[in-house]
Design an enzyme around this catalytic site. Structure first.
Site, mmCIF file in Angstrom:
data_model
loop_
_atom_site.group_PDB
_atom_site.id
_atom_site.type_symbol
_atom_site.label_atom_id
_atom_site.label_comp_id
_atom_site.label_asym_id
_atom_site.label_seq_id
_atom_site.Cartn_x
_atom_site.Cartn_y
_atom_site.Cartn_z
ATOM 1 N N CYS A 214 0.840 -1.203 0.000
ATOM 2 C CA CYS A 214 0.000 0.000 0.000
ATOM 3 C C CYS A 214 0.878 1.258 0.000
ATOM 4 O O CYS A 214 1.442 1.630 1.033
ATOM 5 C CB CYS A 214 -0.914 -0.029 1.219
ATOM 6 S SG CYS A 214 -1.882 1.466 1.472
ATOM 7 N N CYS B 140 -0.065 3.976 2.467
ATOM 8 C CA CYS B 140 0.315 3.594 3.830
ATOM 9 C C CYS B 140 1.756 3.991 4.123
ATOM 10 O O CYS B 140 2.072 4.480 5.205
ATOM 11 C CB CYS B 140 0.159 2.086 4.027
ATOM 12 S SG CYS B 140 -1.529 1.474 3.895
#
Length: 90
Positions: free
Chosen positions: A12, A15
């Protein structure tokens, strides 16, 4: 106060961007906040407990573990800034 940061840094990209921004905000306001990284790929128990549906998600909790704020997405760090400005996190 504590910030739970639910993410999946192995795949991700938002993230991976969020973590350093959270730390910057805490330092900028000079307020000691504990930020706990919760990798949703490593374990799902906490993610299930807090009903995490997407990553990144941040949750602010008080000393008793009660949720006092939540946001998700790559701009979630802006919520930390808002929570600090309005006094939710002290």
């Amino acid at each position: 106060m504590k910030i739970l940061e639910f993410s999946a840094p192995s795949w991700c990209f938002p993230c991976r961007q969020l973590a350093p921004r959270l730390k910057e905000e805490c330092e900028r306001f000079n307020i000691p906040l504990d930020v706990y990284d919760m990798d949703t790929d490593e374990g799902t128990e906490m993610a299930e407990r807090y009903g995490i549906k997407s990553v990144p998600t941040i949750i602010a909790i008080d000393d008793e573990g009660v949720e006092i704020g939540r946001d998700y997405g790559s701009l979630a760090w802006k919520s930390v800034e808002y929570w600090l400005n309005v006094g939710v996190l002290e």
